[in-house]
Design an enzyme around this catalytic site. Structure first.
Site, PDB file in Angstrom:
ATOM      1  N   ARG A  72      -6.934  -2.754  -9.545  1.00  0.00           N
ATOM      2  CA  ARG A  72      -7.918  -1.719  -9.853  1.00  0.00           C
ATOM      3  C   ARG A  72      -8.952  -2.170 -10.881  1.00  0.00           C
ATOM      4  O   ARG A  72     -10.097  -1.692 -10.865  1.00  0.00           O
ATOM      5  CB  ARG A  72      -7.201  -0.465 -10.350  1.00  0.00           C
ATOM      6  CG  ARG A  72      -6.468   0.314  -9.268  1.00  0.00           C
ATOM      7  CD  ARG A  72      -5.639   1.424  -9.874  1.00  0.00           C
ATOM      8  NE  ARG A  72      -4.563   0.891 -10.696  1.00  0.00           N
ATOM      9  CZ  ARG A  72      -3.871   1.611 -11.584  1.00  0.00           C
ATOM     10  NH1 ARG A  72      -4.179   2.879 -11.780  1.00  0.00           N
ATOM     11  NH2 ARG A  72      -2.881   1.067 -12.270  1.00  0.00           N
ATOM     12  N   CYS A 119       0.833  -1.202   0.000  1.00  0.00           N
ATOM     13  CA  CYS A 119       0.000   0.000   0.000  1.00  0.00           C
ATOM     14  C   CYS A 119       0.872   1.258   0.000  1.00  0.00           C
ATOM     15  O   CYS A 119       1.749   1.413   0.847  1.00  0.00           O
ATOM     16  CB  CYS A 119      -0.920   0.000   1.217  1.00  0.00           C
ATOM     17  SG  CYS A 119      -2.004   1.451   1.277  1.00  0.00           S
ATOM     18  N   HIS A 176       3.945  -6.074  -7.116  1.00  0.00           N
ATOM     19  CA  HIS A 176       3.417  -4.975  -7.933  1.00  0.00           C
ATOM     20  C   HIS A 176       4.598  -4.291  -8.612  1.00  0.00           C
ATOM     21  O   HIS A 176       5.547  -3.889  -7.934  1.00  0.00           O
ATOM     22  CB  HIS A 176       2.661  -3.989  -7.043  1.00  0.00           C
ATOM     23  CG  HIS A 176       1.971  -2.887  -7.801  1.00  0.00           C
ATOM     24  ND1 HIS A 176       0.683  -2.492  -7.510  1.00  0.00           N
ATOM     25  CD2 HIS A 176       2.371  -2.110  -8.833  1.00  0.00           C
ATOM     26  CE1 HIS A 176       0.327  -1.515  -8.338  1.00  0.00           C
ATOM     27  NE2 HIS A 176       1.350  -1.264  -9.141  1.00  0.00           N
ATOM     28  N   LYS A 211       2.535  -9.427  -0.179  1.00  0.00           N
ATOM     29  CA  LYS A 211       2.465  -8.534  -1.342  1.00  0.00           C
ATOM     30  C   LYS A 211       3.396  -7.341  -1.125  1.00  0.00           C
ATOM     31  O   LYS A 211       3.317  -6.664  -0.098  1.00  0.00           O
ATOM     32  CB  LYS A 211       1.043  -8.040  -1.577  1.00  0.00           C
ATOM     33  CG  LYS A 211       0.898  -7.171  -2.828  1.00  0.00           C
ATOM     34  CD  LYS A 211      -0.575  -6.832  -3.084  1.00  0.00           C
ATOM     35  CE  LYS A 211      -0.745  -6.108  -4.421  1.00  0.00           C
ATOM     36  NZ  LYS A 211      -0.293  -4.717  -4.376  1.00  0.00           N
ATOM     37  N   ASN A 252       1.554  -8.369 -10.559  1.00  0.00           N
ATOM     38  CA  ASN A 252       0.446  -7.431 -10.355  1.00  0.00           C
ATOM     39  C   ASN A 252       0.777  -6.091 -11.001  1.00  0.00           C
ATOM     40  O   ASN A 252       1.886  -5.590 -10.861  1.00  0.00           O
ATOM     41  CB  ASN A 252       0.187  -7.252  -8.858  1.00  0.00           C
ATOM     42  CG  ASN A 252      -0.845  -6.186  -8.549  1.00  0.00           C
ATOM     43  OD1 ASN A 252      -0.583  -5.270  -7.773  1.00  0.00           O
ATOM     44  ND2 ASN A 252      -2.011  -6.269  -9.138  1.00  0.00           N
ATOM     45  N   GLY A 253      -0.208  -5.549 -11.723  1.00  0.00           N
ATOM     46  CA  GLY A 253      -0.030  -4.216 -12.290  1.00  0.00           C
ATOM     47  C   GLY A 253      -0.619  -4.064 -13.672  1.00  0.00           C
ATOM     48  O   GLY A 253      -0.107  -4.637 -14.630  1.00  0.00           O
ATOM     49  N   ASP A 254      -1.739  -3.329 -13.769  1.00  0.00           N
ATOM     50  CA  ASP A 254      -2.315  -2.876 -15.044  1.00  0.00           C
ATOM     51  C   ASP A 254      -3.032  -3.939 -15.867  1.00  0.00           C
ATOM     52  O   ASP A 254      -3.410  -3.656 -17.004  1.00  0.00           O
ATOM     53  CB  ASP A 254      -1.240  -2.225 -15.937  1.00  0.00           C
ATOM     54  CG  ASP A 254      -0.608  -0.995 -15.306  1.00  0.00           C
ATOM     55  OD1 ASP A 254      -1.213  -0.436 -14.373  1.00  0.00           O
ATOM     56  OD2 ASP A 254       0.488  -0.596 -15.743  1.00  0.00           O
TER      57      ASP A 254
END
Length: 275
Positions: free
Chosen positions: A166, A23, A92, A62, A126-128
């Site tokens: 997201r 985060c 991420h 994470k 993780n990412g997009d």
């Protein structure tokens, strides 16, 4: 953390415990939690060991690439996490300083996947990821016949799987798209049904009194600040939609679709009143 993990293990029926050390939000990092733990590897180790030591459930950690740009540390931490008891790592592909700006670094993620593979640790990228096409590209970019990536190590390897972030807020039907390997041109009425289901579950959980209604509405309005970013597939000139796109003005196919696409908080309140 150990007490929380023990309570969760004893009181709930779950498959795994996930420790979110990725985060980037100020209120979290200013307390030394979230991505701030990347600057305190000893504390991160204590947190992971304390959690894994009091539960038989798999514990996933994470993290992000690093705290600052150009100061990646994930590749140094991942080999240690296996000895700390982690069952897997989710990475991420951004630093904390980036937050959600610029594209996620999937080359670095695959490099770390190779390192994780060498110590027997699954790595989740993780990412997009915003479409079934991107899912396939991210999870299986290196052919099984490509020996340069299959052996892992610093050369890189495929991730075990990919985590959806997201995209699950913007279009929660992405999981259906991935399972069925198709883009879903979901109708405005179907999207409204998704919101109705959320409200129904919210009122069931928080209650249907005034406090429960306001709590459900608060979370709904926050969610609508994400869902309006979805561009209906049937309106796209280029598919699939990318996470980083900021679309130009476009004409919707009906009034409800236009309302769901509005970035006005007043329209989000109007939507909440329809539910």
């Amino acid at each position: 953390m150990s007490r929380v993990a023990q309570l969760v293990d004893e009181q709930l029926h779950i498959d795994f415990i996930d420790i979110n050390c990725g985060c980037p939000i100020d209120i979290i990092c200013n307390r030394g939690a979230g991505s701030a733990l990347l600057r305190r590897p000893q504390k991160l180790e204590e947190v992971v060991r304390a959690t894994t030591g009091c539960t038989d459930l798999p514990v996933i950690v994470k993290i992000r690439k690093g705290y600052f740009d150009d100061s990646d540390v994930a590749h140094t931490l991942i080999p240690e996490m296996a000895s700390w008891g982690a069952a897997a790592v989710t990475l991420h592909g951004r630093s904390r300083q980036q937050r959600y700006s610029r594209a996620a670094d999937w080359d670095y993620i695959r490099r770390c996947a190779g390192i994780a593979h060498s110590v027997g640790l699954p790595l989740i990228g993780n990412g997009d990821v915003f479409s079934p096409t991107e899912w396939e590209e991210r999870v299986n970019p290196i052919s099984n016949n490509d020996s340069s990536g299959a052996n892992g190590g610093e050369q890189g390897a495929n991730v075990t799987t990919a985590m959806i972030g997201r995209a699950a807020l913007i279009k929660p039907w992405i999981f259906t798209e991935i399972m069925e390997q198709r883009l879903w041109d979901i109708s405005a009425s179907e999207r409204l049904d998704v919101l109705k289901s959320f409200v129904s579950h919210g009122l069931e959980h928080w209650g249907s009194d005034s406090r429960g209604v306001e709590t459900t509405r608060r979370f709904l309005l926050e969610w609508l600040s994400f869902t309006h970013r979805y561009i209906p597939v049937g309106l796209l000139e280029v598919v699939p939609q990318k996470m980083q796109w900021r679309p130009p003005a476009y004409s919707t196919r009906n009034q409800l679709e236009g309302l769901l696409s509005s970035d006005s908080a007043a329209d989000w309140v109007r939507i909440s009143e329809m539910l």
